[in-house]
Design an enzyme around this catalytic site. Structure first.
Site, PDB file in Angstrom:
ATOM      1  N   ASP A 146       0.828  -1.212   0.000  1.00  0.00           N
ATOM      2  CA  ASP A 146       0.000   0.000   0.000  1.00  0.00           C
ATOM      3  C   ASP A 146       0.862   1.263   0.000  1.00  0.00           C
ATOM      4  OD1 ASP A 146      -2.377   1.387  -0.010  1.00  0.00           O
ATOM      5  OD2 ASP A 146      -2.715   1.225   2.138  1.00  0.00           O
ATOM      6  N   GLY A 160      -0.027   5.632  -4.231  1.00  0.00           N
ATOM      7  CA  GLY A 160      -0.613   6.924  -4.572  1.00  0.00           C
ATOM      8  C   GLY A 160      -0.004   8.037  -3.733  1.00  0.00           C
ATOM      9  N   ARG A 161       0.130   7.787  -2.418  1.00  0.00           N
ATOM     10  CA  ARG A 161       0.687   8.816  -1.532  1.00  0.00           C
ATOM     11  C   ARG A 161       2.170   9.063  -1.830  1.00  0.00           C
ATOM     12  NH1 ARG A 161      -1.338   5.943   3.602  1.00  0.00           N
ATOM     13  NH2 ARG A 161      -1.949   4.444   1.990  1.00  0.00           N
ATOM     14  N   TRP A 162       2.860   8.007  -2.211  1.00  0.00           N
ATOM     15  CA  TRP A 162       4.283   8.148  -2.598  1.00  0.00           C
ATOM     16  C   TRP A 162       4.384   9.132  -3.764  1.00  0.00           C
ATOM     17  CZ3 TRP A 162       6.992   7.459  -7.128  1.00  0.00           C
ATOM     18  CH2 TRP A 162       8.389   7.326  -7.033  1.00  0.00           C
ATOM     19  N   ARG A 183      -0.774   9.629  -9.521  1.00  0.00           N
ATOM     20  CA  ARG A 183      -0.809   8.389  -8.744  1.00  0.00           C
ATOM     21  C   ARG A 183      -0.192   7.210  -9.487  1.00  0.00           C
ATOM     22  NH1 ARG A 183      -4.051   7.498  -4.506  1.00  0.00           N
ATOM     23  NH2 ARG A 183      -4.404   5.393  -5.264  1.00  0.00           N
ATOM     24  N   HIS A 210       2.407   3.632  -8.900  1.00  0.00           N
ATOM     25  CA  HIS A 210       2.222   2.219  -9.257  1.00  0.00           C
ATOM     26  C   HIS A 210       3.419   1.728 -10.062  1.00  0.00           C
ATOM     27  CE1 HIS A 210      -1.642   2.500  -7.529  1.00  0.00           C
ATOM     28  NE2 HIS A 210      -2.227   3.171  -8.510  1.00  0.00           N
ATOM     29  N   GLU A 223     -12.402  -4.401  -4.466  1.00  0.00           N
ATOM     30  CA  GLU A 223     -12.890  -3.035  -4.229  1.00  0.00           C
ATOM     31  C   GLU A 223     -12.156  -2.002  -5.091  1.00  0.00           C
ATOM     32  OE1 GLU A 223     -12.249  -5.094  -1.527  1.00  0.00           O
ATOM     33  OE2 GLU A 223     -14.332  -5.413  -0.917  1.00  0.00           O
ATOM     34  N   ARG A 233     -11.980   2.724  -8.313  1.00  0.00           N
ATOM     35  CA  ARG A 233     -11.060   3.838  -8.642  1.00  0.00           C
ATOM     36  C   ARG A 233     -11.350   4.381 -10.038  1.00  0.00           C
ATOM     37  NH1 ARG A 233      -5.342   2.487  -5.766  1.00  0.00           N
ATOM     38  NH2 ARG A 233      -6.251   1.880  -3.767  1.00  0.00           N
ATOM     39  N   LEU A 274      10.732 -20.266  -4.905  1.00  0.00           N
ATOM     40  CA  LEU A 274       9.648 -19.503  -4.287  1.00  0.00           C
ATOM     41  C   LEU A 274       8.324 -19.633  -5.049  1.00  0.00           C
ATOM     42  CD1 LEU A 274       8.894 -17.081  -2.252  1.00  0.00           C
ATOM     43  CD2 LEU A 274       9.373 -15.605  -4.201  1.00  0.00           C
ATOM     44  N   ARG A 296       2.087  -4.952   6.144  1.00  0.00           N
ATOM     45  CA  ARG A 296       1.361  -3.896   5.434  1.00  0.00           C
ATOM     46  C   ARG A 296       2.227  -2.649   5.411  1.00  0.00           C
ATOM     47  NH1 ARG A 296      -4.865  -2.443   4.588  1.00  0.00           N
ATOM     48  NH2 ARG A 296      -4.507  -0.633   3.275  1.00  0.00           N
ATOM     49  N   GLU A 339       1.259 -13.334  12.216  1.00  0.00           N
ATOM     50  CA  GLU A 339       1.911 -12.226  12.923  1.00  0.00           C
ATOM     51  C   GLU A 339       1.848 -11.014  11.999  1.00  0.00           C
ATOM     52  OE1 GLU A 339       3.047 -12.209  16.021  1.00  0.00           O
ATOM     53  OE2 GLU A 339       2.404 -14.297  16.254  1.00  0.00           O
TER      54      GLU A 339
HETATM   55  C1  IPE Z   1      -5.419  -2.710  -0.271  1.00  0.00           C
HETATM   56  O1  IPE Z   1      -5.103  -1.369  -0.410  1.00  0.00           O
HETATM   57  C2  IPE Z   1      -5.444  -3.388  -1.607  1.00  0.00           C
HETATM   58  C3  IPE Z   1      -4.155  -3.594  -2.242  1.00  0.00           C
HETATM   59  C4  IPE Z   1      -2.993  -3.323  -1.708  1.00  0.00           C
HETATM   60  C5  IPE Z   1      -4.201  -4.168  -3.559  1.00  0.00           C
HETATM   61  P1  IPE Z   1      -6.228  -0.241  -0.557  1.00  0.00           P
HETATM   62  O2  IPE Z   1      -5.510   1.042  -0.699  1.00  0.00           O
HETATM   63  O3  IPE Z   1      -7.172  -0.607  -1.637  1.00  0.00           O
HETATM   64  O4  IPE Z   1      -6.967  -0.357   0.835  1.00  0.00           O
HETATM   65  P2  IPE Z   1      -7.810   0.734   1.635  1.00  0.00           P
HETATM   66  O5  IPE Z   1      -8.832   1.272   0.710  1.00  0.00           O
HETATM   67  O6  IPE Z   1      -6.836   1.780   2.077  1.00  0.00           O
HETATM   68  O7  IPE Z   1      -8.371  -0.005   2.809  1.00  0.00           O
HETATM   69  C1  IPE Z   2      -1.484   0.312  -3.377  1.00  0.00           C
HETATM   70  O1  IPE Z   2      -1.318   1.690  -3.361  1.00  0.00           O
HETATM   71  C2  IPE Z   2      -1.743  -0.236  -4.766  1.00  0.00           C
HETATM   72  C3  IPE Z   2      -3.126  -0.689  -4.999  1.00  0.00           C
HETATM   73  C4  IPE Z   2      -4.079  -0.692  -4.121  1.00  0.00           C
HETATM   74  C5  IPE Z   2      -3.419  -1.192  -6.319  1.00  0.00           C
HETATM   75  P1  IPE Z   2      -2.534   2.693  -3.378  1.00  0.00           P
HETATM   76  O2  IPE Z   2      -2.898   2.988  -4.799  1.00  0.00           O
HETATM   77  O3  IPE Z   2      -3.636   2.203  -2.535  1.00  0.00           O
HETATM   78  O4  IPE Z   2      -1.876   3.982  -2.737  1.00  0.00           O
HETATM   79  P2  IPE Z   2      -2.502   4.921  -1.624  1.00  0.00           P
HETATM   80  O5  IPE Z   2      -2.911   4.022  -0.506  1.00  0.00           O
HETATM   81  O6  IPE Z   2      -3.645   5.625  -2.240  1.00  0.00           O
HETATM   82  O7  IPE Z   2      -1.379   5.821  -1.237  1.00  0.00           O
HETATM   83 MG    MG Z   3      -4.092   2.375  -0.569  1.00  0.00          MG
END
Ligand code: IPE
Ligand code: IPE
Ligand code: MG
Length: 245
Positions: free
Chosen positions: A25, A28-30, A38, A42, A72, A76, A136, A193, A212
């Site tokens: 996760d 996008g914020r990175w 965003r 990725h 979910e 987007r 792996l 996470r 864990e």
């Molecule tokens: C979880 O991240 C899904 C993946 C890493 C693929 P999200 O960014 O979708 O989760 P929420 O919305 O913050 O819970």
């Molecule tokens: C995780 O990063 C990648 C996917 C969920 C596909 P995000 O796209 O959720 O990035 P943030 O959480 O918005 O920063």
């Molecule tokens: Mg996210």
């Protein structure tokens, strides 16, 4: 000596988690932190995937499950979803020789039939091509949801009950698990996470019951081998009780 090397020397190879699962996760914020779109996050995240897959193979982890796209995530914007699907397809194609070179065996979990046909093709091709590899197991969770997995399992189990393959009273945890997408791998020992969120986001709901959990504020595109080693070392300090004493 590099930081990663230093940490790796501290690792007890006899006490490694068999299965590591990662909620990747923070892409996008990175990107936002750098004033980039965003999707640049990725793209940068693919590099982390490459490094972590390689590291897990070298360290001797048996299974790595990566949460790449949730059921979910279709919510987007269309453009972002399209880019994610394209990146997935391109990375599968580009990384295939590397996966084979490193003996990585690719698997996938999720509602794969709902993915764009081109992604399904790339996925099937990579799975088939790496089938005989003995290193792996890289398990990609794509269009994955923990609740949909349980619903899908219940449906197939119900069909088997209808056919008389098994009786309702015979259903046990062991039997139920055989209907999950993950029937080919053990439950995750360690769940990582990135990006600091303290939630499961519909990932492996059944399977993480005794995993864990290790959370880092680091965004996925910044996640490197030494972060993984930090998680593994922390895991080795844990006392797993599974409800006992
Ligand atoms: C979880 O991240 C899904 C993946 C890493 C693929 P999200 O960014 O979708 O989760 P929420 O919305 O913050 O819970
Ligand atoms: C995780 O990063 C990648 C996917 C969920 C596909 P995000 O796209 O959720 O990035 P943030 O959480 O918005 O920063
Ligand atoms: Mg996210």
């Amino acid at each position: 000596m590099t930081k990663a090397k230093e940490l790796e020397e501290k690792l007890d190879k006899a006490k490694l988690p068999q299965h590591v699962a990662i909620i990747m996760d923070g892409n996008g914020r990175w990107a936002r932190k750098r004033d980039l779109p965003r999707v640049a996050g990725h793209r940068a995240g693919v590099k982390s995937v490459r490094e972590i897959v390689r590291a897990c193979g070298e360290i001797g982890i048996k299974v790595l499950t990566l949460y790449a796209f949730s059921v979910e995530n279709w919510k987007r914007p269309r453009r972002e979803v399209d880019t994610l699907m394209r990146l997935l397809r391109e990375s599968l194609r580009r990384e295939l020789p590397n996966l084979n070179k490193n003996q990585v065996r690719l698997r996938a979990i999720g509602r794969l039939k709902e993915l764009p046909p081109k992604v399904q093709e790339a996925l099937e091709k990579a799975i088939k091509s790496t089938e005989g590899n003995e290193g792996l197991i890289l398990n990609l969770a794509i269009n994955y949801g923990g609740r949909s997995e349980i619903v899908d399992a219940v449906k197939s189990l119900a069909k088997d009950v209808e056919k008389g393959v098994c009786k309702p009273d015979e259903v046990s945890e062991e039997i139920f698990e055989k209907y999950l997408y993950t029937s080919h791998v053990p439950d995750p020992d360690l769940l990582i996470r990135t990006s600091g969120e303290h939630r499961v986001s519909n990932f492996l709901l059944w399977q993480v019951s005794y995993s864990e959990i290790w959370i880092t504020p680091v965004y996925w595109p910044d996640f490197r081998r030494h972060h993984l080693l930090g998680a593994l070392l922390d895991y080795q300090e844990r006392k797993r009780r599974f409800g006992g004493i």
